[in-house]
Design a protein around this motif. Sequence first.
Motif, PDB file in Angstrom:
ATOM      1  N   HIS A  96      12.942 -28.432  -8.192  1.00 18.16           N
ATOM      2  CA  HIS A  96      12.761 -28.386  -6.731  1.00 18.16           C
ATOM      3  C   HIS A  96      11.277 -28.394  -6.378  1.00 18.16           C
ATOM      4  N   MET A  97      10.437 -27.973  -7.311  1.00 15.55           N
ATOM      5  CA  MET A  97       8.999 -27.931  -7.021  1.00 15.55           C
ATOM      6  C   MET A  97       8.448 -29.338  -6.834  1.00 15.55           C
ATOM      7  N   GLY A  98       7.370 -29.424  -6.062  1.00 15.13           N
ATOM      8  CA  GLY A  98       6.812 -30.729  -5.745  1.00 15.13           C
ATOM      9  C   GLY A  98       5.654 -31.093  -6.661  1.00 15.13           C
ATOM     10  N   GLN A  99       5.447 -32.373  -6.855  1.00 15.74           N
ATOM     11  CA  GLN A  99       4.306 -32.845  -7.643  1.00 15.74           C
ATOM     12  C   GLN A  99       3.611 -33.986  -6.894  1.00 15.74           C
ATOM     13  N   PHE A 100       2.304 -33.871  -6.816  1.00 14.72           N
ATOM     14  CA  PHE A 100       1.495 -34.924  -6.204  1.00 14.72           C
ATOM     15  C   PHE A 100       0.541 -35.476  -7.244  1.00 14.72           C
ATOM     16  N   GLU A 101       0.196 -36.751  -7.050  1.00  5.09           N
ATOM     17  CA  GLU A 101      -0.812 -37.369  -7.897  1.00  5.09           C
ATOM     18  C   GLU A 101      -1.963 -37.790  -6.986  1.00  5.09           C
ATOM     19  N   LEU A 102      -3.163 -37.432  -7.399  1.00  3.56           N
ATOM     20  CA  LEU A 102      -4.349 -37.739  -6.595  1.00  3.56           C
ATOM     21  C   LEU A 102      -5.281 -38.624  -7.415  1.00  3.56           C
ATOM     22  N   THR A 103      -5.637 -39.772  -6.846  1.00  2.00           N
ATOM     23  CA  THR A 103      -6.556 -40.692  -7.526  1.00  2.00           C
ATOM     24  C   THR A 103      -7.591 -41.190  -6.520  1.00  2.00           C
ATOM     25  N   GLY A 104      -8.558 -41.945  -7.027  1.00  4.10           N
ATOM     26  CA  GLY A 104      -9.556 -42.560  -6.145  1.00  4.10           C
ATOM     27  C   GLY A 104     -10.956 -42.066  -6.474  1.00  4.10           C
ATOM     28  N   PRO A 105     -11.961 -42.837  -6.034  1.00  7.94           N
ATOM     29  CA  PRO A 105     -13.357 -42.505  -6.363  1.00  7.94           C
ATOM     30  C   PRO A 105     -13.775 -41.125  -5.862  1.00  7.94           C
TER      31      PRO A 105
ATOM     32  N   ARG B 215      -6.127 -31.572 -14.578  1.00  4.30           N
ATOM     33  CA  ARG B 215      -7.049 -32.705 -14.640  1.00  4.30           C
ATOM     34  C   ARG B 215      -6.589 -33.618 -15.770  1.00  4.30           C
ATOM     35  N   LEU B 216      -6.088 -34.790 -15.404  1.00  2.00           N
ATOM     36  CA  LEU B 216      -5.603 -35.753 -16.391  1.00  2.00           C
ATOM     37  C   LEU B 216      -6.588 -36.915 -16.443  1.00  2.00           C
ATOM     38  N   PRO B 217      -6.516 -37.745 -17.480  1.00  2.00           N
ATOM     39  CA  PRO B 217      -7.410 -38.900 -17.532  1.00  2.00           C
ATOM     40  C   PRO B 217      -7.221 -39.759 -16.270  1.00  2.00           C
ATOM     41  N   GLU B 218      -8.260 -39.953 -15.521  1.00  2.00           N
ATOM     42  CA  GLU B 218      -8.263 -40.849 -14.352  1.00  2.00           C
ATOM     43  C   GLU B 218      -7.427 -40.365 -13.177  1.00  2.00           C
ATOM     44  N   ARG B 219      -6.892 -39.160 -13.232  1.00  6.31           N
ATOM     45  CA  ARG B 219      -6.100 -38.724 -12.077  1.00  6.31           C
ATOM     46  C   ARG B 219      -5.927 -37.204 -12.080  1.00  6.31           C
ATOM     47  N   TRP B 220      -5.577 -36.682 -10.938  1.00  8.62           N
ATOM     48  CA  TRP B 220      -5.219 -35.270 -10.795  1.00  8.62           C
ATOM     49  C   TRP B 220      -3.731 -35.164 -10.538  1.00  8.62           C
ATOM     50  N   PHE B 221      -3.151 -34.143 -11.144  1.00  5.02           N
ATOM     51  CA  PHE B 221      -1.737 -33.864 -10.974  1.00  5.02           C
ATOM     52  C   PHE B 221      -1.656 -32.472 -10.346  1.00  5.02           C
ATOM     53  N   ILE B 222      -0.905 -32.357  -9.247  1.00  2.00           N
ATOM     54  CA  ILE B 222      -0.856 -31.099  -8.501  1.00  2.00           C
ATOM     55  C   ILE B 222       0.601 -30.665  -8.349  1.00  2.00           C
ATOM     56  N   ALA B 223       0.917 -29.467  -8.834  1.00  2.00           N
ATOM     57  CA  ALA B 223       2.281 -28.925  -8.674  1.00  2.00           C
ATOM     58  C   ALA B 223       2.258 -27.938  -7.507  1.00  2.00           C
ATOM     59  N   VAL B 224       3.221 -28.094  -6.583  1.00  3.59           N
ATOM     60  CA  VAL B 224       3.259 -27.264  -5.375  1.00  3.59           C
ATOM     61  C   VAL B 224       4.646 -26.648  -5.194  1.00  3.59           C
ATOM     62  N   ASN B 225       4.728 -25.640  -4.338  1.00  4.38           N
ATOM     63  CA  ASN B 225       6.016 -25.000  -4.059  1.00  4.38           C
ATOM     64  C   ASN B 225       6.947 -25.932  -3.300  1.00  4.38           C
TER      65      ASN B 225
END
Lengths: 133, 369
Positions: free
Chosen positions: B58-67, B109-119
């Motif tokens: 049920h938890m959320g996951q976002f991926e953040l990329t970009g310069p 902090r992953l290679p080339e991207r951020w992974f964010i777990a949220v409620n």
Amino acid sequence: MSQYKVDADARYAKSHEWARKEGDIVVVGISDYAQDTLSDVVYVELPAVGSEVVAGKQAAVVESVKAAEDVISPVSGKVVETNSQLADTPEIVNGDPYGSWFYKVEPGANIDAELAALMDADAYATFAAESAH
Amino acid sequence: MAKAEQQPLKTPLYDSHVEMGGRMVEFAGYLLPVQYPTGPTLEHAAVRNAAGLFDIDHMGQFELTGPDADLFLQYIQVWDIDQMRVLDAHYSLLLYSDGTVVDDIFLYRLPERWFIAVNASNRAKDFAWLEANALGFDVTLRDISDETCMLALQGPSAETILQRLTPADLSVIAARTAVETTLDGVPALFGRTGYTGEDGFELYFPAANAVDVWNAILVAGKDDGLLACGLAARDSLRFEACLPLYGHEIDATTYALEARMNWTIAWNKEFVGRDALLKMKLEGAPRLLVGFEMVEKAVAREHYHVASAGVEAGYVTSGMKSPTLDKFLGMAYVPAALSKIGTEIEILVRGQPKKAVIVKRPFYKPRYK
């Protein structure tokens, strides 16, 4: 066929307490359905020995991992003994709801009518199974 | 908030839970097992002594990329991401500008991207909050919750069990770091993270593989005391470790500092909410989150009032009988003057004042690797 155990010698309230006549006294506890619905019991607050309980009125509180529930006395009378095992091991209610009684009363004059107003084991088994849906 | 009107959602493991006898309840808009037939007390003990498996999809996951991803993230949350190397994971907070809490989150902090777990309950709100604050930053934010399954395998035997299903050497994965590998042949991200106060892993992999992976882990751990665990055990585990739960200890009405979240905050950088918090840091928080133990036996439940010398003095945020410590414990917000360890307070339990005393937090000292 019910998924919940019943004690053939006890009578049952719609609020899922049982009352069992043992000689001159009446023993009170909560049913298998009640313990299952509550989940793991962690604390039981019992009436004081010597206090009066009244049929249909709150007499004890059972606390589980889920919630606090009032225990409604199925019978009226004077509390003569409470189950001291429940103080340190309230979880026995989950394993043996008909052995893990809450309190014993010296019943009042209306006891026959009070017991008659409760369900017998067969009727309660059906009631509990239906309550589960 | 719109969720309340909708039909509850199901995770891909819904049928598995029902088959296992899980007692399904609605939580954060999802139908999830609050417990299995084993019961919360044994499920809790399994995690402390062996291992437990949780469906937290049920938890959320976002991926953040970009310069501008680093620049944006540094600005929008409280932890200093410059301290994070690739494959580091860290707990953090998103704050409103007044210092109250949007959500608590886990950053990877992953290679080339951020992974964010949220409620789960904050997923839509967080996404909108991040998007709204990303104006002017060259970033791309994607909600990948639906395509990602999230499980938690927690407890001292978690590593042993998980090692049977992956080629990665888990013995070298430190706490709060991650590895991208395979799990029963499925590409997966493992974080050596969790929210139970035990060593363990949070596992992210394609949602299409949820049932197979769930079953594979249960089989891999069947001789090690692994139990599937429900929401009740998850709550009691995090409670003993005094880990805050959004909607209870922290929310949009509580300030990060009164929730004792100082340790998550990197003061050496700018972030949303910093000015307000700094002011509170200098002036002192008027109330604080404390741990207490009941002196008179009773279960102190959420929202119960706290009193001191008969005067109302705060409220309980979480409380229960601690399964591990066998004590009646709770957390509460009280005036700062009452927050010292040893201070006597009263908890109003169904109208009756019951004696309690402020004790040290956490109740259970986490055993991370």
